[in-house]
Design an enzyme around this catalytic site. Structure first.
Site, PDB file in Angstrom:
ATOM      1  N   GLU A  19       0.876  -1.165   0.000  1.00 35.15           N
ATOM      2  CA  GLU A  19       0.000   0.000   0.000  1.00 35.15           C
ATOM      3  C   GLU A  19       0.919   1.222   0.000  1.00 35.15           C
ATOM      4  O   GLU A  19       1.822   1.322   0.838  1.00 35.15           O
ATOM      5  CB  GLU A  19      -0.882   0.006   1.261  1.00 35.15           C
ATOM      6  CG  GLU A  19      -1.837   1.182   1.228  1.00 35.15           C
ATOM      7  CD  GLU A  19      -2.721   1.313   2.465  1.00 35.15           C
ATOM      8  OE1 GLU A  19      -2.635   0.482   3.378  1.00 35.15           O
ATOM      9  OE2 GLU A  19      -3.499   2.288   2.481  1.00 35.15           O
ATOM     10  N   ARG A 244       5.785 -12.985   9.534  1.00 38.28           N
ATOM     11  CA  ARG A 244       6.381 -11.689   9.225  1.00 38.28           C
ATOM     12  C   ARG A 244       7.728 -11.580   9.914  1.00 38.28           C
ATOM     13  O   ARG A 244       8.006 -12.271  10.889  1.00 38.28           O
ATOM     14  CB  ARG A 244       5.448 -10.536   9.568  1.00 38.28           C
ATOM     15  CG  ARG A 244       5.071 -10.387  11.017  1.00 38.28           C
ATOM     16  CD  ARG A 244       3.915  -9.394  11.192  1.00 38.28           C
ATOM     17  NE  ARG A 244       4.222  -8.056  10.727  1.00 38.28           N
ATOM     18  CZ  ARG A 244       3.527  -7.413   9.772  1.00 38.28           C
ATOM     19  NH1 ARG A 244       2.500  -7.991   9.199  1.00 38.28           N
ATOM     20  NH2 ARG A 244       3.849  -6.208   9.425  1.00 38.28           N
ATOM     21  N   LYS A 254       4.663   0.718   8.939  1.00 38.56           N
ATOM     22  CA  LYS A 254       4.720   2.024   8.282  1.00 38.56           C
ATOM     23  C   LYS A 254       4.065   3.098   9.135  1.00 38.56           C
ATOM     24  O   LYS A 254       4.523   4.229   9.166  1.00 38.56           O
ATOM     25  CB  LYS A 254       4.043   1.944   6.910  1.00 38.56           C
ATOM     26  CG  LYS A 254       4.939   1.324   5.849  1.00 38.56           C
ATOM     27  CD  LYS A 254       4.247   1.271   4.508  1.00 38.56           C
ATOM     28  CE  LYS A 254       3.438   0.011   4.399  1.00 38.56           C
ATOM     29  NZ  LYS A 254       2.538  -0.066   3.278  1.00 38.56           N
TER      30      LYS A 254
HETATM   31  P1  ATP Z   1       2.912  -2.122   7.597  1.00 36.39           P
HETATM   32  O1  ATP Z   1       2.163  -2.489   8.834  1.00 36.39           O
HETATM   33  O2  ATP Z   1       4.351  -1.903   7.848  1.00 36.39           O
HETATM   34  O3  ATP Z   1       2.281  -1.005   6.842  1.00 36.39           O
HETATM   35  P2  ATP Z   1       1.656  -3.823   5.773  1.00 36.39           P
HETATM   36  O4  ATP Z   1       1.614  -5.310   5.751  1.00 36.39           O
HETATM   37  O5  ATP Z   1       0.418  -3.094   6.098  1.00 36.39           O
HETATM   38  O6  ATP Z   1       2.848  -3.415   6.692  1.00 36.39           O
HETATM   39  P3  ATP Z   1       1.728  -3.510   2.970  1.00 36.39           P
HETATM   40  O7  ATP Z   1       2.162  -2.355   2.159  1.00 36.39           O
HETATM   41  O8  ATP Z   1       0.294  -3.858   2.970  1.00 36.39           O
HETATM   42  O9  ATP Z   1       2.221  -3.242   4.441  1.00 36.39           O
HETATM   43  O10 ATP Z   1       2.605  -4.792   2.669  1.00 36.39           O
HETATM   44  C1  ATP Z   1       3.029  -5.254   1.429  1.00 36.39           C
HETATM   45  C2  ATP Z   1       3.506  -6.660   1.610  1.00 36.39           C
HETATM   46  O11 ATP Z   1       4.596  -6.723   2.527  1.00 36.39           O
HETATM   47  C3  ATP Z   1       2.416  -7.542   2.184  1.00 36.39           C
HETATM   48  O12 ATP Z   1       2.328  -8.704   1.397  1.00 36.39           O
HETATM   49  C4  ATP Z   1       2.871  -7.846   3.575  1.00 36.39           C
HETATM   50  O13 ATP Z   1       2.471  -9.120   3.967  1.00 36.39           O
HETATM   51  C5  ATP Z   1       4.388  -7.731   3.482  1.00 36.39           C
HETATM   52  N1  ATP Z   1       4.977  -7.351   4.764  1.00 36.39           N
HETATM   53  C6  ATP Z   1       4.724  -6.243   5.476  1.00 36.39           C
HETATM   54  N2  ATP Z   1       5.413  -6.247   6.634  1.00 36.39           N
HETATM   55  C7  ATP Z   1       6.140  -7.383   6.650  1.00 36.39           C
HETATM   56  C8  ATP Z   1       7.064  -7.973   7.579  1.00 36.39           C
HETATM   57  N3  ATP Z   1       7.384  -7.388   8.734  1.00 36.39           N
HETATM   58  N4  ATP Z   1       7.627  -9.153   7.251  1.00 36.39           N
HETATM   59  C9  ATP Z   1       7.324  -9.745   6.099  1.00 36.39           C
HETATM   60  N5  ATP Z   1       6.466  -9.264   5.189  1.00 36.39           N
HETATM   61  C10 ATP Z   1       5.871  -8.094   5.443  1.00 36.39           C
HETATM   62 MG    MG Z   2      -0.865  -1.652   5.899  1.00 34.35          MG
END
Ligand code: ATP
Ligand code: MG
Length: 538
Positions: A19, A244, A254
């Site tokens: 995102e 994760r 983020k």
């Molecule tokens: P954040 O909470 O940091 O915003 P998110 O999962 O909401 O993380 P996205 O932009 O939706 O962020 O994530 C893109 C991809 O990265 C998703 O497939 C998610 O599963 C993966 N991802 C995010 N954080 C991690 C992590 N700590 N370890 C492994 N994969 C991750």
């Molecule tokens: Mg997110």
């Protein structure tokens, strides 16, 4: 993955679906590497898809930074997509659900919906709007789309099962109203699909076969499959979950990282203390090191926390053979070598990298005046102190033995310089065996020394385990950055942005890409030399 081996699918398409609401962090790197390398292994394709369904938080600045980070990590996407390109199609699929009696417009507030959802032990309550006629739902959804309602006034919900043991199946929201300007579609839309509805559709539209996500989405899988089935999608992607990445002393979300930026705790998303890809890059981490790290941690089904020391291990490994060795004095103390001829400068020879003789040799000037570290001298040596103190002799790295004879102080009693003598016989490389000294210290010749700024980093977050009720903002390390003004050897005067060096005894450093100039070199410490990490034996 087993599917491929079993021949259940004959091709593979993965996607990395960020995102665009912030910069990528090292956790995302794990996901990027997993998606791209899995596809690569089975000669498949990988899409970069921006999951931009939440206009309030998204921005093109983030889109650009994410593209740059994926490329820098060394991956090329086969296709670039935006979820927002599918808004029309998603809307059509929502109408299909309405027509099939599988979705309804609900007037309950977000709060009411939450309350009526029930709990793990209690079934949910049916919405009073659940049995609206298909035509009424169709008309209301169209009015939602036309902007006839305010934010939050109505939502579109799936009609599944309010008594399902899986809370995700209790009539989840599919569409919400948001009068907000979207970074790509502008003001065309005032209804936006929810993540749980949009994501499976995006995967199916693109023909993704392996939709890899983190473990917290495991309970969402039945809903994911329900959407694919009930929306009558041609392609059937499958969701796979993996743990994760969590790292000690590191916030990895983020939202939290944005708070550090917005509250000026750090200097921006690419502050070298940030676990963002851009922060790590600016700090001096290489893509190779991050990839090697990701490979080592592998893919697991159980959540765990990886020690930051492991990431540090991989950057040391990567730089060991490639980074030139040189000397830098971070907290200078002037030393006058009283028996060395005035005006004379000699050139001493040293290897550029003793661990990689292919890198050749360098010349280091030496003269009557040099700088050493303040910490390498004390007037009152504790037991086992082998550095310089009055009457003691030490080895200057790549040069001579020197002996401290005198301390020069100003009126306030503050030490300003040391007077030492050197022994010509003891020149490095001369094979001198006359006597031994216990300490070796580094130094920089004073007349040609290049002034430089050094930035030393400590973890941004102090405690590993946060007590309940406290926020990560209560655990900010006030000493996460130390700035020092010292000197480097003149032979790295031309160092350019992102050049990396090993400063003897201090660690690996990177030339800061933003603040370093020809006239004022700035070095970020990537990592110290102390390695207390050992890879698990296999
Ligand atoms: P954040 O909470 O940091 O915003 P998110 O999962 O909401 O993380 P996205 O932009 O939706 O962020 O994530 C893109 C991809 O990265 C998703 O497939 C998610 O599963 C993966 N991802 C995010 N954080 C991690 C992590 N700590 N370890 C492994 N994969 C991750
Ligand atoms: Mg997110």
């Amino acid at each position: 993955m087993e599917d491929l081996k079993l021949g259940k699918v004959d091709h593979i398409i993965t996607r990395f679906p960020p995102e665009p609401n912030g910069y990528l962090h090292i956790g995302h790197a794990k996901s990027i590497i997993l998606n791209f390398e899995l596809a690569h292994e089975f000669k498949g394709k990988t899409h970069l898809r921006f999951d931009d369904t939440n206009p309030a938080k998204e921005d093109t600045e983030y889109v650009e930074s994410i593209k740059a980070d994926v490329e820098w990590l060394g991956y090329e996407w086969d296709e670039l997509f935006f979820a927002s390109d599918y808004f029309e199609e998603m809307c059509n699929r929502a109408v299909l659900l309405i027509k099939k009696g599988k979705a309804y417009v609900c007037d309950s507030t977000a709060e009411e919906i939450r309350k009526m959802r029930g709990s793990l032990t209690e079934a949910g309550m049916k919405s009073p709007f659940r049995d609206r006629a298909v035509e009424e739902n169709q008309a209301l959804f169209e009015s939602m789309r036309q902007g006839e309602f305010k934010d939050g006034e109505k939502v579109l919900r799936a009609k599944i099962d309010m008594a399902s043991p899986n809370i995700n199946m209790r009539d989840p929201v599919l569409y919400r109203i948001a009068h907000a300007t979207h970074h790509k579609t502008g003001d065309i839309w005032c209804i936006y699909p929810m993540y749980g509805f949009a994501h499976p559709l995006e995967d199916a539209i693109e023909g993704v076969t392996h939709s890899i996500c983190t473990l917290e989405f495991e309970d969402q899988r039945p809903f994911y499959n329900w959407i694919i089935r009930e929306c009558e999608m041609e392609n059937t992607p499958h969701q796979y979950e993996f743990a994760r990445l969590n790292i000690t002393n590191t916030v990895m979300s983020k939202r939290k990282l944005k708070q550090l930026v917005d509250d000026s705790v750090v200097d921006g998303w690419d502050d070298p203390r940030m676990p963002t890809i851009s922060g790590l890059r600016r700090r001096g981490y290489t893509a190779e090191a991050i990839r090697a790290f990701a490979r080592e941690i592998g893919v697991a089904k159980a959540d765990s926390v990886v020690d930051t020391k492991m990431l540090e291990h991989f950057i040391r490994e990567d730089l060991k053979l490639t980074a030139p060795r040189t000397m830098a004095v971070l907290k200078p103390l002037k030393v006058v070598i009283t028996n060395y001829p005035e005006g004379q400068v000699e050139l001493l020879e040293a290897e550029i990298n003793p661990e990689n003789s292919d890198m050749g040799t360098r010349q280091i000037p030496f003269s009557r005046e040099i700088y050493i570290e303040q910490e390498d001298f004390t007037e009152n040596p504790p037991a086992k102190y082998h550095r310089l103190f009055p009457g003691n002799e030490v080895r200057l790295k790549n040069a001579y033995f020197i002996k401290c004879n005198n301390t020069i102080k100003d009126e306030s009693g503050k030490l300003v310089e040391l007077h030492c003598t050197y022994d010509q016989e003891t020149k490095s490389g001369s094979g001198f065996t006359g006597r031994k000294v216990k300490g070796t210290i580094h130094w920089v010749e004073a007349s040609q020394a290049i002034p430089a700024e050094f930035r030393l980093y400590e973890p941004l977050i102090l405690d590993e385990d946060m007590e309940e009720g406290t926020s990560f903002m209560d655990h900010i390390n006030p000493n996460s950055l130390e700035i020092l003004e010292g000197f480097v050897e003149q032979n790295i005067a031309e160092a350019k942005s992102q050049d990396k060096f090993q400063f003897f005894r201090h660690g690996y450093f990177n030339v800061d890409p933003l603040n370093s100039t020809r006239d004022h070199l700035v070095f970020n410490r990537i990592v110290s030399l102390k390695n207390t990490f050992e890879l698990p034996k296999r």
